[in-house]
Design an enzyme around this catalytic site. Structure first.
Site, PDB file in Angstrom:
ATOM      1  N   LYS A  45       0.830  -1.210   0.000  1.00 18.49           N
ATOM      2  CA  LYS A  45       0.000   0.000   0.000  1.00 18.49           C
ATOM      3  C   LYS A  45       0.870   1.268   0.000  1.00 18.49           C
ATOM      4  CE  LYS A  45      -3.563   2.680   0.466  1.00 18.49           C
ATOM      5  NZ  LYS A  45      -4.003   3.192  -0.842  1.00 18.49           N
ATOM      6  N   GLY A  72      -7.346   7.891  -1.105  1.00 20.28           N
ATOM      7  CA  GLY A  72      -6.535   9.000  -0.591  1.00 20.28           C
ATOM      8  C   GLY A  72      -5.355   8.555   0.256  1.00 20.28           C
ATOM      9  N   CYS A 131      -1.058   8.974  -7.983  1.00 19.03           N
ATOM     10  CA  CYS A 131      -2.327   8.830  -7.255  1.00 19.03           C
ATOM     11  C   CYS A 131      -3.214  10.051  -7.572  1.00 19.03           C
ATOM     12  CB  CYS A 131      -2.082   8.734  -5.750  1.00 19.03           C
ATOM     13  SG  CYS A 131      -3.638   8.710  -4.835  1.00 19.03           S
ATOM     14  N   GLY A 218      -9.910  -1.558 -13.382  1.00 16.18           N
ATOM     15  CA  GLY A 218     -10.710  -2.714 -13.782  1.00 16.18           C
ATOM     16  C   GLY A 218     -10.607  -2.974 -15.274  1.00 16.18           C
TER      17      GLY A 218
HETATM   18  C1  SIN Z   1      -5.413   5.771  -3.115  1.00 16.13           C
HETATM   19  O1  SIN Z   1      -5.016   5.431  -1.996  1.00 16.13           O
HETATM   20  O2  SIN Z   1      -6.055   6.803  -3.296  1.00 16.13           O
HETATM   21  C2  SIN Z   1      -5.150   4.905  -4.306  1.00 16.13           C
HETATM   22  C3  SIN Z   1      -3.711   4.791  -4.591  1.00 16.13           C
HETATM   23  C4  SIN Z   1      -3.298   5.321  -5.914  1.00 16.13           C
HETATM   24  O3  SIN Z   1      -4.140   5.661  -6.760  1.00 16.13           O
HETATM   25  O4  SIN Z   1      -2.095   5.412  -6.156  1.00 16.13           O
END
Ligand code: SIN
Length: 303
Positions: A45, A72, A131, A218
């Site tokens: 993550k 986020g 992100c 997806g």
């Molecule tokens: C997120 O945590 O918003 C998704 C991660 C990403 O899009 O890199």
């Protein structure tokens, strides 16, 4: 007997299948379901210097052919990852893991990378400049060539581990950003992160996501990711990890035919937690069906 082995930035992998960041946590929930050592690896993550709660809920929305997320970058912070997550992971995963690192500034990326550089479990540093769910950092850096270069250069300075730039499709010229990252010291590229999207609830007339806009992933994004991998792998001399909508062994092979050295499986893990396991299990048979002896030979075959 077909050969599924690949080499990603100098690290040998039994197969090219990695779970994508944000869809596999720090591996532990999935380790309760199956032996995650069957994976080539996984990207954990997205991790920042300080813990983050992420965006307000709802932050997931369903859509045809995929899903939107506006999480986020919820994460326990790099110290929490090093103190709690990595020691637990060590008990269930004996391969190098890919660290997905995020920040609000090049200095924050470098701080996170520097701390993770000291962790022997970390094989690759995947720099998340893509992100779409944060106001600063993330995609803001990955769509501006100068900012992208400064983040990659800052991380490059603090680690000898392979640095992989995870790129956003929300830009007019992803190949130019990939080249800028290569010149700034990246050893590889992950393409692609999510595409910006939104949905409106017809009953309220309001956006479904509390954050209004999120990232689409997806099967719907697979052709976009494939196109990006095809173009980037011809524009740079560093390996590309294909990511976006992969949900079958056929998709893995197609992505490698486009030029990917390895692949990441994302939202498929959220639809079916056994997705990676099943794709890895069925990959050799699918290779045989298409007369493919070696995956490592595949990614350069068409270039
Ligand atoms: C997120 O945590 O918003 C998704 C991660 C990403 O899009 O890199």
């Amino acid at each position: 007997m077909v050969d599924t082995k690949v080499c990603l930035c100098g690290i040998e992998m039994e197969n090219p299948v990695m779970a994508a960041s944000g869809t596999f946590g720090y591996g532990l929930e999935f380790a309760e379901l199956y032996d995650i050592n069957i994976l080539g690896s996984f990207s954990f993550k997205g991790t920042t210097a300080e813990p983050r709660f992420g965006n307000p809920t709802p932050r997931i929305a369903d859509c045809t052919g995929g899903m939107l997320n506006s999480v986020g970058l919820q994460n326990p912070g790099v110290d929490g990852v090093i103190e709690n997550e990595l020691p637990k992971l060590k008990k269930v995963f004996n391969k190098p893991v890919c660290a997905n690192i995020c920040g609000n500034s090049p200095e924050e990326y470098a701080l996170v990378a520097n701390k993770l550089d000291a962790c022997s479990q970390v094989g690759w540093m995947e720099v998340n400049i893509s992100c779409p769910n944060v106001k600063s950092g993330g995609m803001v850096f990955g769509t501006d060539p100068e900012a992208a270069a400064s983040v990659i250069a800052a991380v490059r300075k603090v680690t000898k581990k392979p640095v992989i730039a995870k790129l956003s499709p929300n830009t007019t010229d992803i190949c130019m950003i990939a080249s800028v990252c290569e010149n700034a010291g990246a050893d590889g590229i992950t393409a692609i992160n999510t595409l910006q999207g939104m949905r409106i609830d017809l009953r309220t007339g309001k956006p479904v996501l509390a954050n209004t806009i999120g990232g689409l992933s997806g099967p719907a994004v697979f052709p976009v990711a494939l196109r990006a991998v095809y173009q980037i792998s011809r524009a740079v001399d560093i390996p590309v990890i294909g990511c976006g909508g992969i949900s079958s062994p056929e998709d893995v092979i197609e992505m490698m035919m486009a030029g990917a050295t390895a692949v990441q499986i994302g939202s498929a893990n959220l639809v079916d937690p056994y997705a990676c396991r099943d794709i890895i299990r069925d990959l050799p048979e699918t290779m045989e069906k298409y007369g493919i002896d070696s995956l490592a030979d595949l990614c350069t075959a068409g270039r």
